[in-house]
Motif scaffolding. Structure first.
Motif, PDB file in Angstrom:
ATOM      1  N   ALA A 285       0.837  -1.199   0.000  1.00  0.00           N
ATOM      2  CA  ALA A 285       0.000   0.000   0.000  1.00  0.00           C
ATOM      3  C   ALA A 285       0.878   1.258   0.000  1.00  0.00           C
ATOM      4  O   ALA A 285       1.840   1.346   0.766  1.00  0.00           O
ATOM      5  CB  ALA A 285      -0.921   0.012   1.210  1.00  0.00           C
ATOM      6  N   GLN A 286       0.540   2.209  -0.844  1.00  0.00           N
ATOM      7  CA  GLN A 286       1.311   3.442  -0.962  1.00  0.00           C
ATOM      8  C   GLN A 286       1.413   4.190   0.366  1.00  0.00           C
ATOM      9  O   GLN A 286       2.451   4.759   0.679  1.00  0.00           O
ATOM     10  CB  GLN A 286       0.676   4.352  -2.022  1.00  0.00           C
ATOM     11  CG  GLN A 286       1.483   5.594  -2.324  1.00  0.00           C
ATOM     12  CD  GLN A 286       2.836   5.304  -2.944  1.00  0.00           C
ATOM     13  OE1 GLN A 286       3.010   4.313  -3.636  1.00  0.00           O
ATOM     14  NE2 GLN A 286       3.802   6.152  -2.693  1.00  0.00           N
ATOM     15  N   ILE A 287       0.380   4.152   1.177  1.00  0.00           N
ATOM     16  CA  ILE A 287       0.376   4.865   2.460  1.00  0.00           C
ATOM     17  C   ILE A 287       1.413   4.298   3.436  1.00  0.00           C
ATOM     18  O   ILE A 287       1.870   4.983   4.337  1.00  0.00           O
ATOM     19  CB  ILE A 287      -1.035   4.866   3.093  1.00  0.00           C
ATOM     20  CG1 ILE A 287      -1.110   5.899   4.203  1.00  0.00           C
ATOM     21  CG2 ILE A 287      -1.413   3.480   3.581  1.00  0.00           C
ATOM     22  CD1 ILE A 287      -2.509   6.222   4.640  1.00  0.00           C
ATOM     23  N   ASN A 288       1.800   3.044   3.250  1.00  0.00           N
ATOM     24  CA  ASN A 288       2.765   2.397   4.136  1.00  0.00           C
ATOM     25  C   ASN A 288       4.203   2.477   3.626  1.00  0.00           C
ATOM     26  O   ASN A 288       5.092   1.875   4.211  1.00  0.00           O
ATOM     27  CB  ASN A 288       2.391   0.934   4.345  1.00  0.00           C
ATOM     28  CG  ASN A 288       1.089   0.784   5.093  1.00  0.00           C
ATOM     29  OD1 ASN A 288       0.730   1.618   5.908  1.00  0.00           O
ATOM     30  ND2 ASN A 288       0.355  -0.269   4.796  1.00  0.00           N
ATOM     31  N   LYS A 289       4.435   3.203   2.558  1.00  0.00           N
ATOM     32  CA  LYS A 289       5.798   3.327   2.022  1.00  0.00           C
ATOM     33  C   LYS A 289       6.647   4.119   3.004  1.00  0.00           C
ATOM     34  O   LYS A 289       6.203   5.092   3.599  1.00  0.00           O
ATOM     35  CB  LYS A 289       5.794   4.026   0.659  1.00  0.00           C
ATOM     36  CG  LYS A 289       5.031   3.277  -0.408  1.00  0.00           C
ATOM     37  CD  LYS A 289       5.721   1.995  -0.771  1.00  0.00           C
ATOM     38  CE  LYS A 289       4.914   1.294  -1.856  1.00  0.00           C
ATOM     39  NZ  LYS A 289       5.509   0.082  -2.298  1.00  0.00           N
ATOM     40  N   ASP A 290       7.878   3.680   3.186  1.00  0.00           N
ATOM     41  CA  ASP A 290       8.781   4.323   4.130  1.00  0.00           C
ATOM     42  C   ASP A 290      10.203   3.981   3.726  1.00  0.00           C
ATOM     43  O   ASP A 290      10.445   3.586   2.592  1.00  0.00           O
ATOM     44  CB  ASP A 290       8.477   3.829   5.550  1.00  0.00           C
ATOM     45  CG  ASP A 290       8.760   4.883   6.610  1.00  0.00           C
ATOM     46  OD1 ASP A 290       9.602   5.767   6.368  1.00  0.00           O
ATOM     47  OD2 ASP A 290       8.142   4.822   7.680  1.00  0.00           O
ATOM     48  N   ILE A 291      11.127   4.064   4.643  1.00  0.00           N
ATOM     49  CA  ILE A 291      12.521   3.742   4.369  1.00  0.00           C
ATOM     50  C   ILE A 291      12.791   2.320   4.859  1.00  0.00           C
ATOM     51  O   ILE A 291      12.630   2.030   6.049  1.00  0.00           O
ATOM     52  CB  ILE A 291      13.465   4.737   5.071  1.00  0.00           C
ATOM     53  CG1 ILE A 291      13.177   6.158   4.597  1.00  0.00           C
ATOM     54  CG2 ILE A 291      14.924   4.362   4.811  1.00  0.00           C
ATOM     55  CD1 ILE A 291      13.914   7.223   5.370  1.00  0.00           C
ATOM     56  N   TYR A 292      13.184   1.444   3.943  1.00  0.00           N
ATOM     57  CA  TYR A 292      13.454   0.049   4.263  1.00  0.00           C
ATOM     58  C   TYR A 292      14.836  -0.337   3.744  1.00  0.00           C
ATOM     59  O   TYR A 292      15.331   0.233   2.779  1.00  0.00           O
ATOM     60  CB  TYR A 292      12.412  -0.871   3.615  1.00  0.00           C
ATOM     61  CG  TYR A 292      11.011  -0.590   4.088  1.00  0.00           C
ATOM     62  CD1 TYR A 292      10.540  -1.147   5.272  1.00  0.00           C
ATOM     63  CD2 TYR A 292      10.164   0.251   3.382  1.00  0.00           C
ATOM     64  CE1 TYR A 292       9.264  -0.878   5.727  1.00  0.00           C
ATOM     65  CE2 TYR A 292       8.881   0.527   3.828  1.00  0.00           C
ATOM     66  CZ  TYR A 292       8.441  -0.045   5.001  1.00  0.00           C
ATOM     67  OH  TYR A 292       7.178   0.224   5.454  1.00  0.00           O
TER      68      TYR A 292
END
Length: 95
Positions: free
Chosen positions: A61-68
């Motif tokens: 989900a785009q809303i859960n994109k972060d730094i991984y």
């Protein structure tokens, strides 16, 4: 801001090569990277410490994109091997 405070107080272990191997053995493939200040607010520019949150799959989900970062990355191995870190790097145990 509260979420940063909660993340900053979660149970943690120090980042080591052995800790990375243990995460891989337990089926984790990535860590979410979160920078926190001394007063436990998110800050990726000048963090006091970096919190790594283990995850098994990247969110779609785009809303859960972060730094991984993948567990087998050269960057994580460098961080785990650096004994003179000025920024503390911790792994969250609240998986």
């Amino acid at each position: 801001m509260r979420k940063g405070a909660a993340d900053g107080q979660s149970a943690t272990i120090r980042l080591t090569l052995q800790a990375l191997l243990n995460l891989e053995k337990n089926g984790f493939k990535y860590v979410q990277v979160k920078g926190l200040t001394m007063d436990r607010h998110y800050d990726y520019i000048e963090p006091h410490w970096i919190m790594l949150v283990p995850i098994k799959e990247l969110p779609t989900a785009q809303i859960n994109k972060d730094i991984y970062e993948p567990l087998d990355s050269e960057l994580l191995r460098e961080w785990a091997s650096d004994v003179d870190q000025t920024t503390q790097i911790l792994i969250s145990e609240n998986k």
